[in-house]
Each structure stands twice: as structure tokens, then as C-alpha cells.
Design a protein around this motif. Structure first.
Motif, PDB file in Angstrom:
ATOM      1  N   PHE A  56      51.668  41.741  50.399  1.00 20.56           N
ATOM      2  CA  PHE A  56      51.368  40.319  50.239  1.00 20.56           C
ATOM      3  C   PHE A  56      49.873  40.075  50.069  1.00 20.56           C
ATOM      4  O   PHE A  56      49.472  39.102  49.425  1.00 20.56           O
ATOM      5  N   VAL A  57      49.042  40.953  50.622  1.00 19.56           N
ATOM      6  CA  VAL A  57      47.610  40.857  50.365  1.00 19.56           C
ATOM      7  C   VAL A  57      47.337  41.096  48.884  1.00 19.56           C
ATOM      8  O   VAL A  57      46.595  40.347  48.242  1.00 19.56           O
ATOM      9  N   VAL A  58      47.947  42.142  48.342  1.00 15.82           N
ATOM     10  CA  VAL A  58      47.781  42.452  46.919  1.00 15.82           C
ATOM     11  C   VAL A  58      48.311  41.311  46.055  1.00 15.82           C
ATOM     12  O   VAL A  58      47.717  40.962  45.027  1.00 15.82           O
ATOM     13  N   ARG A  59      49.385  40.704  46.502  1.00 13.18           N
ATOM     14  CA  ARG A  59      49.995  39.605  45.752  1.00 13.18           C
ATOM     15  C   ARG A  59      49.048  38.409  45.630  1.00 13.18           C
ATOM     16  O   ARG A  59      49.051  37.698  44.634  1.00 13.18           O
ATOM     17  N   MET A  60      48.230  38.179  46.636  1.00 13.63           N
ATOM     18  CA  MET A  60      47.317  37.042  46.629  1.00 13.63           C
ATOM     19  C   MET A  60      45.918  37.380  46.123  1.00 13.63           C
ATOM     20  O   MET A  60      45.137  36.485  45.819  1.00 13.63           O
ATOM     21  N   PHE A  61      45.595  38.670  46.026  1.00  8.11           N
ATOM     22  CA  PHE A  61      44.226  39.067  45.721  1.00  8.11           C
ATOM     23  C   PHE A  61      43.702  38.537  44.378  1.00  8.11           C
ATOM     24  O   PHE A  61      42.527  38.143  44.282  1.00  8.11           O
ATOM     25  N   PRO A  62      44.522  38.500  43.311  1.00  9.73           N
ATOM     26  CA  PRO A  62      44.012  37.947  42.043  1.00  9.73           C
ATOM     27  C   PRO A  62      43.566  36.498  42.143  1.00  9.73           C
ATOM     28  O   PRO A  62      42.661  36.077  41.403  1.00  9.73           O
ATOM     29  N   ARG A  63      44.145  35.723  43.033  1.00 12.36           N
ATOM     30  CA  ARG A  63      43.674  34.348  43.226  1.00 12.36           C
ATOM     31  C   ARG A  63      42.236  34.360  43.734  1.00 12.36           C
ATOM     32  O   ARG A  63      41.418  33.516  43.342  1.00 12.36           O
ATOM     33  N   LEU A  64      41.937  35.314  44.608  1.00 14.25           N
ATOM     34  CA  LEU A  64      40.578  35.436  45.128  1.00 14.25           C
ATOM     35  C   LEU A  64      39.620  35.894  44.033  1.00 14.25           C
ATOM     36  O   LEU A  64      38.508  35.384  43.902  1.00 14.25           O
ATOM     37  N   LEU A  65      40.062  36.848  43.218  1.00 17.32           N
ATOM     38  CA  LEU A  65      39.202  37.401  42.175  1.00 17.32           C
ATOM     39  C   LEU A  65      38.967  36.432  41.020  1.00 17.32           C
ATOM     40  O   LEU A  65      37.849  36.292  40.520  1.00 17.32           O
ATOM     41  N   GLN A 123      52.976  52.425  42.847  1.00 23.70           N
ATOM     42  CA  GLN A 123      53.399  51.863  41.568  1.00 23.70           C
ATOM     43  C   GLN A 123      53.904  50.431  41.749  1.00 23.70           C
ATOM     44  O   GLN A 123      53.634  49.552  40.919  1.00 23.70           O
ATOM     45  N   LEU A 124      54.625  50.209  42.839  1.00 24.47           N
ATOM     46  CA  LEU A 124      55.090  48.857  43.144  1.00 24.47           C
ATOM     47  C   LEU A 124      53.906  47.910  43.319  1.00 24.47           C
ATOM     48  O   LEU A 124      53.919  46.770  42.825  1.00 24.47           O
ATOM     49  N   LEU A 125      52.864  48.381  44.003  1.00 24.75           N
ATOM     50  CA  LEU A 125      51.678  47.555  44.204  1.00 24.75           C
ATOM     51  C   LEU A 125      51.016  47.190  42.876  1.00 24.75           C
ATOM     52  O   LEU A 125      50.507  46.064  42.719  1.00 24.75           O
ATOM     53  N   CYS A 126      51.024  48.117  41.927  1.00 18.03           N
ATOM     54  CA  CYS A 126      50.449  47.825  40.605  1.00 18.03           C
ATOM     55  C   CYS A 126      51.204  46.691  39.927  1.00 18.03           C
ATOM     56  O   CYS A 126      50.600  45.781  39.348  1.00 18.03           O
ATOM     57  N   PHE A 127      52.536  46.726  39.991  1.00 20.33           N
ATOM     58  CA  PHE A 127      53.335  45.655  39.406  1.00 20.33           C
ATOM     59  C   PHE A 127      53.088  44.332  40.132  1.00 20.33           C
ATOM     60  O   PHE A 127      52.994  43.267  39.498  1.00 20.33           O
ATOM     61  N   VAL A 128      52.999  44.390  41.446  1.00 22.34           N
ATOM     62  CA  VAL A 128      52.744  43.176  42.232  1.00 22.34           C
ATOM     63  C   VAL A 128      51.408  42.550  41.823  1.00 22.34           C
ATOM     64  O   VAL A 128      51.289  41.326  41.672  1.00 22.34           O
ATOM     65  N   PHE A 129      50.405  43.400  41.611  1.00 20.23           N
ATOM     66  CA  PHE A 129      49.085  42.907  41.220  1.00 20.23           C
ATOM     67  C   PHE A 129      49.134  42.254  39.834  1.00 20.23           C
ATOM     68  O   PHE A 129      48.545  41.186  39.622  1.00 20.23           O
ATOM     69  N   LEU A 130      49.825  42.887  38.893  1.00 17.55           N
ATOM     70  CA  LEU A 130      49.941  42.319  37.542  1.00 17.55           C
ATOM     71  C   LEU A 130      50.651  40.966  37.570  1.00 17.55           C
ATOM     72  O   LEU A 130      50.228  40.002  36.916  1.00 17.55           O
ATOM     73  N   LEU A 131      51.741  40.887  38.328  1.00 14.68           N
ATOM     74  CA  LEU A 131      52.461  39.620  38.448  1.00 14.68           C
ATOM     75  C   LEU A 131      51.578  38.548  39.069  1.00 14.68           C
ATOM     76  O   LEU A 131      51.598  37.384  38.652  1.00 14.68           O
ATOM     77  N   ALA A 132      50.793  38.948  40.056  1.00 13.51           N
ATOM     78  CA  ALA A 132      49.923  37.982  40.728  1.00 13.51           C
ATOM     79  C   ALA A 132      48.859  37.441  39.782  1.00 13.51           C
ATOM     80  O   ALA A 132      48.453  36.278  39.899  1.00 13.51           O
ATOM     81  N   ILE A 133      48.392  38.258  38.834  1.00 14.68           N
ATOM     82  CA  ILE A 133      47.441  37.763  37.843  1.00 14.68           C
ATOM     83  C   ILE A 133      48.079  36.635  37.032  1.00 14.68           C
ATOM     84  O   ILE A 133      47.475  35.575  36.818  1.00 14.68           O
ATOM     85  N   GLY A 134      49.315  36.863  36.591  1.00 14.10           N
ATOM     86  CA  GLY A 134      50.006  35.827  35.823  1.00 14.10           C
ATOM     87  C   GLY A 134      50.196  34.548  36.601  1.00 14.10           C
ATOM     88  O   GLY A 134      49.928  33.450  36.108  1.00 14.10           O
ATOM     89  N   TRP A 135      50.622  34.671  37.864  1.00 11.87           N
ATOM     90  CA  TRP A 135      50.841  33.469  38.682  1.00 11.87           C
ATOM     91  C   TRP A 135      49.527  32.765  39.012  1.00 11.87           C
ATOM     92  O   TRP A 135      49.496  31.534  39.138  1.00 11.87           O
ATOM     93  N   SER A 136      48.428  33.519  39.138  1.00 13.27           N
ATOM     94  CA  SER A 136      47.139  32.899  39.448  1.00 13.27           C
ATOM     95  C   SER A 136      46.633  32.058  38.274  1.00 13.27           C
ATOM     96  O   SER A 136      45.841  31.131  38.473  1.00 13.27           O
ATOM     97  N   ILE A 137      47.070  32.374  37.071  1.00 13.10           N
ATOM     98  CA  ILE A 137      46.716  31.570  35.895  1.00 13.10           C
ATOM     99  C   ILE A 137      47.676  30.399  35.747  1.00 13.10           C
ATOM    100  O   ILE A 137      47.278  29.281  35.415  1.00 13.10           O
ATOM    101  N   GLU A 138      48.952  30.631  36.037  1.00 13.59           N
ATOM    102  CA  GLU A 138      49.977  29.596  35.869  1.00 13.59           C
ATOM    103  C   GLU A 138      49.760  28.422  36.809  1.00 13.59           C
ATOM    104  O   GLU A 138      49.866  27.258  36.409  1.00 13.59           O
ATOM    105  N   PHE A 139      49.439  28.700  38.069  1.00 16.53           N
ATOM    106  CA  PHE A 139      49.399  27.671  39.104  1.00 16.53           C
ATOM    107  C   PHE A 139      48.399  26.544  38.819  1.00 16.53           C
ATOM    108  O   PHE A 139      48.801  25.376  38.722  1.00 16.53           O
ATOM    109  N   PRO A 140      47.098  26.820  38.660  1.00 15.87           N
ATOM    110  CA  PRO A 140      46.157  25.705  38.485  1.00 15.87           C
ATOM    111  C   PRO A 140      46.349  24.960  37.182  1.00 15.87           C
ATOM    112  O   PRO A 140      46.107  23.751  37.121  1.00 15.87           O
TER     113      PRO A 140
END
Length: 441
Positions: free
Chosen positions: A77-86, A131-148
Motif C-alpha cells: 500500500f505504500v508503493v500504491r500511494m508513492f506515485p502521488r507523492l512523486l 513483480q507484483l510491486l512493479c505492477f502496483v506502482f504502474l497502476l498507481a501512476i495511472g490513478w495519480s493522474i486520473e484523480f486530480p
């Protein structure tokens, strides 16, 4: 540069401008759905929310099955939220600079592709945790753009007088998605396999993308050619820094996003090891949270007055912490279910008022950057989830969660002490005063 703004009247379809104005005086919270552009955003957002909540539980259960480590779930879940921080601040600046619809639709397409690839990887390979973490990070990038971008488009779609209703309905739908989302995730993992959660998720997001692409935009001119994205980010930070009402709201956001990832990441572990629940029963717990959130969001959309927005926001966060603490120490499934149902009301108050409050107190030209700052704060909170692993190892699931919730309660009280405007009535004068103070700096 010519940007784009969502047509408030959607090419003046049959409802017309006069009826648009009449909507303000209607009593029904659902009257805002008569605005065609908002209705399309609402449908696409609802489909996206269904998949987000499906994924939220699925990734927790699947990670715990894969690693047998609650700390690993928390780190996911940290990885999932990290792109929002970046990227949160820069995405907000881009939202104010470029066509928000294109950014939104592009993000949804990226999320669709990532879910499809993750589902195929789980189905046909022996996927590893990294590998799962890599996918989670990629998905989080997409959601970090979608949300705002989606939130800013909503603000462009409806008049200020209807903004509370619009956000209330949007978050009611998001909360409603918390009912089938976890149930679908738990059922698919228990009876078919985790890969189907992501393959079905990809299909649903593809439909959301198609709906989002039909939103009509009208061009508006903004003087942004001579302002770099970095300078826009700096301007946004300066604007937030000198608006104490915004700082208080973002402080509450940090508190909630300190507590929620800890609660959410430990839900599968507590459900399985303390409550002896299977994945489907854990899904029921998540669905009950959604039911409470739906009822809370609908009440807010119908009855909440703007003057109480900040107080509802603050009190809802406190209520969430109290109910999550009660859940932490419950060892009876039905009692835990009741705690989570009540917790949903606090979640609704926080989530509905968060976006409404930030948009309402921000000037239109700064909304994208303020929502980018919001995304940044959402990403900052879960970094504290790295403490979950050591806490669980030393004091167990229940006390580990309670420690994080206690930290949240202390920070929530500190937020009210240093930024007392967050617990005051939200008057027009208060909004103007803090907005003018930020603009003059």
C-alpha cells in the motif's frame, strides 16, 4: 495556449441555461445529474471507483496469500500511494496547463492496459512479490493522474452553488462501489482466482474510458505559454502555504491517510487470523464499510450546509479513528462488522468534504494545483505505513493498528490547534479572507 473547459451546459442540450439555474433551487441532491456533462463524468467515475475498491481488497488478500506477511501487505500500500507523492504536484500543474479531458482519458487507458497485463501475469506466470510491486506502482501512476483531473473537471462542470451536491453524489457513488467491489474481489479470489479480479477490472475501466471520451469540452484561453510547469508548481505551493484554511484541510488529509492504509492493509490479516474469516467473509466486511459510507454520503449530499463543511470534514475523520480502534480490538466477527459499518460514516464525511472543501476555497485558476497538493498529501501519509511491519512483529496486529490510530488522533488534535479555521464555520467571509491572503503573497 488554448486549454479546455468542460461545457457547463454540454452544448446547451435540451435542459438549457434557465433550467441549469433552476437546479440550484431544487431540493433533491440528485438534481445535479440533469447536467449532461456531469452525468457522464459521474458514470465514468462510478465505474472507476468499482474497480479501485475491487483492487484495494484484492491486492491486500493476494499479497497476504503470496507472502504470508502483514508487513509486506502494508508495504504494497505504500508503493500504491508513492506515485502521488512523486508526481502529485506536477500532475496538478499539468491539469491547469493542458486539456484535462485528454489527461483523464489517457490515464484510464494506461490503467486498463496495466490491469490486463497484471491479470495475465498472475494467470500464466509464477508471479513474484517484487513483480507484483512493479505492477502496483504502474497502476498507481495511472490513478495519480486520473484523480486530480477528474475532480477538477467536476468543478468546471457545475456551478459553485451545486458543487457540494455534485461532490456528494460523486462520493456517494464511490461509496456505493465499496459494496460490490470488495464482494466481487473476495468472491473471485475465493472461488476462481485473483487473475480474474484484474481481467474483469481491465474490462470495466475500458468501458469507463469510452464514457469519459464522450465528455464535451469547450476551449478557453489561458495565459500559460510564458509560465513553466515548475513555476506553476511553485505558485501552487505558495498559494497553499499562505492559505491557512487549505493547510488545515490538507493536515486532516494527512491524518486520514496515515490511518486508513494501516487499517486497510491489516484488514485481511485481522480477518483471517483473528476473526477466522475466509476471503469472501473479508469481502463482506469491506462491503459493510461501503454501505455505511453510502448512507453517510447521501445524507451529506442532501442535508449538509456549506457553512458546516469543514466541521463535518474534521469530525468525520475523528469518528473514523474511533471506529477503527474499536475494530482493532474486536475478536467477534459480527461486532467487527458493526464497527466497520459505523466506520463507513466517518469515511463518507471525510471523503465527501475533502474534495468539496478544497475546491470551494480555491480560486478556479488554482484548483488543479491545489488538487495536486492534495494528491501529494495522500501519497505522503502512507509512507508511515512502513512502521506496520515492525509494529506487528513486536506487538501484534491489533495493538499495531491501535498505535497508528493513536498517532492519527494526536496529529488530528494538533491540526485543530495550529489551524483552528478547520473547525470553524465555513463562511463566505472566511473563504474570501484566506483566499485573498494567499493571492497577495
Amino acid at each position: 495556449m488554448v486549454l479546455a473547459k468542460v461545457c457547463s451546459y454540454d452544448d446547451v442540450e435540451p435542459i438549457g441555461k434557465n433550467i441549469m439555474l433552476n437546479l440550484i433551487s431544487e431540493d433533491s441532491a440528485f438534481s445535479v445529474l440533469k447536467i449532461p456533462s456531469f452525468r457522464r463524468i459521474w458514470i465514468a467515475g462510478g465505474l472507476s471507483a468499482l474497480v479501485r475498491w475491487l483492487d484495494m481488497l484484492a491486492i491486500g488478500i493476494f499479497t497476504y496469500q503470496l507472502t504470508e506477511d502483514a508487513g509486506a501487505v502494508a508495504f504494497t500500500f505504500v508503493v500504491r500511494m508513492f506515485p502521488r507523492l512523486l508526481f502529485g504536484l506536477f500532475v496538478g500543474a499539468l491539469s491547469d496547463r493542458f486539456n484535462r479531458k485528454y489527461l483523464w482519458v489517457g490515464a484510464l487507458l494506461f490503467v486498463t492496459t496495466s490491469y490486463l497485463l497484471l491479470g495475465l501475469a498472475i494467470a500464466f506466470t509464477d508471479i513474484k512479490y517484487w513483480q507484483l510491486l512493479c505492477f502496483v506502482f504502474l497502476l498507481a501512476i495511472g490513478w495519480s493522474i486520473e484523480f486530480p483531473n477528474r475532480k477538477a473537471i467536476i468543478a468546471d462542470t457545475v456551478p459553485d452553488q451545486l458543487l457540494g451536491r455534485a461532490i456528494g453524489i460523486e462520493w456517494s457513488t464511490d461509496s456505493l462501489a465499496k459494496i460490490p467491489g470488495p464482494l466481487i474481489a473476495g468472491g473471485l479470489i475465493a472461488f476462481i482466482g485473483a487473475e480474474w479480479a484484474y481481467l474483469i477490472g481491465a474490462l470495466i475501466i475500458l468501458v469507463a474510458t469510452a464514457v469519459a471520451s464522450t465528455v464535451v469540452l469547450e476551449p478557453i484561453a489561458r495565459n500559460t505559454e510564458d509560465i513553466s510547469s515548475l513555476n506553476q508548481v511553485k505558485d501552487g505551493l505558495r498559494y497553499v502555504r499562505f492559505n491557512r484554511l487549505l493547510l488545515g484541510a490538507l493536515g486532516v488529509t494527512f491524518v486520514f491517510n496515515l490511518a486508513f492504509p494501516a487499517y486497510n492493509s491489516l484488514l485481511p490479516a485481522i480477518g483471517r487470523d483473528i476473526l477466522n474469516a475466509d476471503p469472501f467473509q473479508i469481502g463482506i466486511l469491506g462491503a459493510l464499510e461501503g454501505l455505511g459510507a453510502v448512507l453517510g454520503s447521501l445524507w451529506i449530499a442532501q442535508y449538509a450546509k456549506e457553512i458546516r463543511f469543514s466541521q463535518i470534514y474534521y469530525a468525520g475523520t475523528g469518528w473514523f479513528l474511533i471506529c477503527a480502534a474499536a475494530f482493532a480490538f474486536s475478536e467477534i466477527y459480527l461486532l467487527s462488522a458493526a464497527c466497520i459499518f459505523l466506520l463507513g460514516f466517518g469515511f463518507a464525511a471525510f471523503a465527501t468534504m475533502q474534495t468539496t472543501l478544497l475546491i470551494r476555497v480555491s480560486s478556479p485558476e488554482m484548483r488543479g494545483r491545489v488538487l495536486g497538493a492534495l494528491s501529494f498529501c495522500i501519497g505522503l501519509g502512507p509512507l508511515t505505513a512502513v512502521q506496520i511491519g515492525p509494529l506487528v512483529s513486536y506487538i501484534g496486529f491489533q495493538y499495531g493498528l491501535f498505535v497508528v490510530l493513536l498517532e492519527g488522533a494526536i496529529l488530528l488534535a494538533a491540526t485543530a490547534y495550529f489551524f483552528p479555521t478547520i473547525i470553524q464555520k465555513l463562511t463566505t467571509e472566511l473563504i474570501r479572507q484566506h483566499g485573498d491572503s494567499a493571492k497577495t503573497q
